[in-house]
Design a protein around this motif. Structure first.
Motif, PDB file in Angstrom:
ATOM      1  N   GLU A 314      52.997  69.836 -78.384  1.00 39.71           N
ATOM      2  CA  GLU A 314      52.047  68.758 -78.632  1.00 39.71           C
ATOM      3  C   GLU A 314      51.615  68.184 -77.291  1.00 39.71           C
ATOM      4  OE1 GLU A 314      51.403  64.751 -81.389  1.00 39.71           O
ATOM      5  OE2 GLU A 314      53.351  65.761 -81.355  1.00 39.71           O
ATOM      6  N   VAL A 315      50.582  68.797 -76.706  1.00 37.94           N
ATOM      7  CA  VAL A 315      50.106  68.417 -75.380  1.00 37.94           C
ATOM      8  C   VAL A 315      49.065  67.312 -75.500  1.00 37.94           C
ATOM      9  CG1 VAL A 315      50.650  70.575 -74.227  1.00 37.94           C
ATOM     10  CG2 VAL A 315      48.524  70.397 -75.513  1.00 37.94           C
ATOM     11  N   MET A 316      49.057  66.417 -74.532  1.00 36.33           N
ATOM     12  CA  MET A 316      48.253  65.205 -74.611  1.00 36.33           C
ATOM     13  C   MET A 316      47.146  65.212 -73.548  1.00 36.33           C
ATOM     14  SD  MET A 316      49.839  63.999 -77.219  1.00 36.33           S
ATOM     15  CE  MET A 316      49.409  62.284 -77.394  1.00 36.33           C
ATOM     16  N   PHE A 317      46.890  64.074 -72.884  1.00 39.22           N
ATOM     17  CA  PHE A 317      45.844  63.980 -71.859  1.00 39.22           C
ATOM     18  C   PHE A 317      46.346  64.593 -70.558  1.00 39.22           C
ATOM     19  CE2 PHE A 317      44.334  60.269 -74.435  1.00 39.22           C
ATOM     20  CZ  PHE A 317      43.052  60.724 -74.671  1.00 39.22           C
ATOM     21  N   SER A 410      49.469  59.997 -71.529  1.00 39.95           N
ATOM     22  CA  SER A 410      48.547  60.479 -70.500  1.00 39.95           C
ATOM     23  C   SER A 410      49.216  60.409 -69.136  1.00 39.95           C
ATOM     24  CB  SER A 410      47.248  59.667 -70.484  1.00 39.95           C
ATOM     25  OG  SER A 410      47.458  58.368 -69.959  1.00 39.95           O
ATOM     26  N   VAL A 411      48.623  61.103 -68.156  1.00 36.92           N
ATOM     27  CA  VAL A 411      49.187  61.174 -66.815  1.00 36.92           C
ATOM     28  C   VAL A 411      48.062  61.133 -65.795  1.00 36.92           C
ATOM     29  CG1 VAL A 411      49.151  63.709 -66.745  1.00 36.92           C
ATOM     30  CG2 VAL A 411      50.784  62.464 -65.312  1.00 36.92           C
ATOM     31  N   PHE A 462      49.656  52.690 -75.337  1.00 38.34           N
ATOM     32  CA  PHE A 462      48.824  52.691 -74.139  1.00 38.34           C
ATOM     33  C   PHE A 462      48.068  54.017 -74.072  1.00 38.34           C
ATOM     34  CE2 PHE A 462      52.272  49.818 -73.632  1.00 38.34           C
ATOM     35  CZ  PHE A 462      51.791  48.751 -72.896  1.00 38.34           C
ATOM     36  N   ASP A 463      46.895  54.019 -73.461  1.00 38.15           N
ATOM     37  CA  ASP A 463      45.977  55.149 -73.627  1.00 38.15           C
ATOM     38  C   ASP A 463      45.650  55.811 -72.301  1.00 38.15           C
ATOM     39  OD1 ASP A 463      43.319  56.505 -74.776  1.00 38.15           O
ATOM     40  OD2 ASP A 463      44.454  55.693 -76.457  1.00 38.15           O
ATOM     41  N   LEU A 464      44.470  56.419 -72.245  1.00 43.36           N
ATOM     42  CA  LEU A 464      43.987  57.159 -71.083  1.00 43.36           C
ATOM     43  C   LEU A 464      43.912  56.263 -69.853  1.00 43.36           C
ATOM     44  CD1 LEU A 464      42.644  59.803 -70.015  1.00 43.36           C
ATOM     45  CD2 LEU A 464      40.469  58.852 -70.781  1.00 43.36           C
ATOM     46  N   ILE A 465      44.405  56.767 -68.728  1.00 41.57           N
ATOM     47  CA  ILE A 465      44.462  56.012 -67.475  1.00 41.57           C
ATOM     48  C   ILE A 465      43.353  56.471 -66.537  1.00 41.57           C
ATOM     49  CG2 ILE A 465      45.869  55.479 -65.452  1.00 41.57           C
ATOM     50  CD1 ILE A 465      48.319  56.218 -67.097  1.00 41.57           C
TER      51      ILE A 465
END
Length: 479
Positions: A314-317, A410-411, A462-465
């Motif tokens: 389950e890969v994210m941003f 996200s990273v 918390f979301d996209l940085i």
């Protein structure tokens, strides 16, 4: 997706480019709180600034949860009058050399844009334009859809709406060239087709920074990602007349998170990297652009899919950086609107990388992708000399002991402490109780050596940085 705010943390840099300064962060953040969710940022402050000056900028928003005693990265709110701010996309939309924000408010079902007020007023609420109703909006990005030289906004909506909404910038008659009106158009080809999640404009320059001589200058192309039903990665081919816009499906997908343009194979054109979060084919992929002319870019046969890594995860941003940038080429510069030159005319601090939904600029001798895989691992993927072959994959566990954290979302890859080594700024969902929603990891030879808190315990999602210098003081902030 109820949202809230990120708290404050400051890190004093002892050496390197920012020696003697304090790094702060900006926050468009996701946390369950009473009264809705702010769009906000945390200005880098002097460590010696009186506390009451910092707190006065946050009254009525962050400090309702009693965080005044924490030492950390100060947070400043851009807007907290709606619910469910869902990520931020950046561009210099009004030509003042400062990056403006577009964001969708999912629970409130609205899309707004925020004009950067300049560094002297960046810590105050930003002036905004409420563009219109966009039910279940997941993403809003800047793009010149009608090829008139002005940046428009494209909103991707899921839920029951399942429609793309375009807001076309138009000069208001009698109000001068700087005044804009916004024409709201539902994209006919998108209505009810799928749950639209994300969009990324295709650059109108090639990977070496030259203007691309192709028909897309008159027909802008935008990568689209959606989730089931009928999930896909596809292309929106826009232009002067919205009634003629068309959508070209490229590959099926279950739940798209990231879309990223980059020249993966070094052949001078842009390929498309994406993460598919769910389903039997979840993973990280790239679509090879094999078009030979401007006329065949928007044909499915011009694109070939290659699996990178993370299959079944389950890969994210993701974030994507060159391993060895070619001399003279810049660092990544995502959300760069078509036709721009990697923010080359912006103030120095505004040129910082913002990938995960834009363009990774510059030629590179290989790429490194960093992507969270839920719940608590980060995948580091490095391309071989031939990127169509198997990429090298390293799994990095986020330590369970020490700093409690949520589930990774996200990273962003950046040197936070200016020691010449990359750090990973990570955001989380499921950061309830004492868990942290935003923190950074110190990386040494592919391993996490230390976790440093940014957000504190309040907030859950918390979301996209985005990372840039919001206030023009020469150090990095987080949005």
């Amino acid at each position: 997706m109820a949202r809230g705010w990120i708290m404050r943390q400051m890190v004093t840099v002892r050496r390197g480019l920012f020696a003697g300064r304090t790094l702060g962060w900006i926050g468009l953040v996701a946390a369950v709180v009473p009264g809705g969710a702010p769009v906000g940022w945390a200005q880098s402050e002097s460590a010696g600034k009186p506390r009451d000056e910092v707190e006065s900028a946050l009254q009525g928003v962050a400090f309702r949860q009693g965080l005044a005693g924490n030492s950390g990265w100060p947070r400043h709110v851009v807007d907290n009058t709606l619910h469910g701010a869902d990520g931020a996309r950046l561009a210099d939309a009004n030509g003042d050399r400062w990056l403006d924000i577009a964001t969708g408010w999912e629970e409130s079902g609205r899309t707004r844009i925020y004009w950067h007020p300049g560094p002297g007023r960046a810590h105050l609420p930003w002036p905004f334009v409420d563009l219109g109703e966009t039910p279940s909006v997941e993403d809003a990005c800047w793009v010149d859809l009608d090829a008139d030289g002005r940046l428009d906004v494209l909103s991707s909506c899921e839920g029951r709406e399942r429609t793309l909404h375009a807001f076309l910038a138009q000069t208001a008659e009698g109000d001068g060239a700087g005044a804009l009106q916004w024409r709201h158009v539902e994209v006919p080809a998108s209505r009810g087709r799928t749950a639209w999640m994300f969009a990324a404009p295709m650059p109108q320059v090639d990977s070496a920074g030259r203007t691309a001589a192709r028909r897309a200058a008159a027909e802008p192309i935008v990568a689209l990602g959606s989730k089931n039903p009928n999930g896909m990665v596809g292309l929106l081919v826009a232009g002067k007349r919205p009634a003629r816009w068309r959508i070209v499906p490229l590959v099926a997908a279950a739940w798209i998170m990231s879309l990223q343009w980059a020249d993966v194979d070094g052949d001078g054109d842009y390929d498309l990297i994406y993460t598919d979060r769910k389903g039997a084919a979840s993973g990280v992929y790239w679509l090879e652009n094999r078009s030979t002319s401007s006329d065949d870019v928007a044909h499915p046969a011009s694109w070939r899919r290659h699996a990178i890594c993370g299959l079944g995860r389950e890969v994210m941003f993701l974030d994507m950086v060159p391993r060895h940038p070619t001399a003279g080429q810049g660092t990544p510069s995502g959300d760069s609107p078509p036709g721009s030159d990697k923010f080359g005319d912006l103030p120095r601090g505004q040129q910082v990388a913002m990938t995960s939904g834009g363009t990774t600029g510059g030629l590179a001798a290989g790429w490194r992708i960093v992507v969270p895989a839920k719940p608590n691992r980060v995948l580091m993927l490095e391309s071989p000399a031939e990127p169509r072959e198997r990429w090298h994959e390293t799994e990095v566990d986020v330590p369970a002991s020490g700093l409690p954290t949520g589930h990774l979302k996200s990273v962003r890859v950046v040197d936070v402490d200016a020691d010449g080594r990359e750090d990973w700024i990570l955001s989380c969902e499921g950061a309830d109780g004492d868990r942290r929603g935003v923190f950074y990891a110190t990386i040494d030879r592919g391993r996490i050596r230390r976790l440093t808190d940014i957000s504190g315990p309040p907030g859950t999602k918390f979301d996209l940085i985005q990372v840039l210098d919001v206030d023009g003081d020469g150090d990095l902030d987080i949005l």
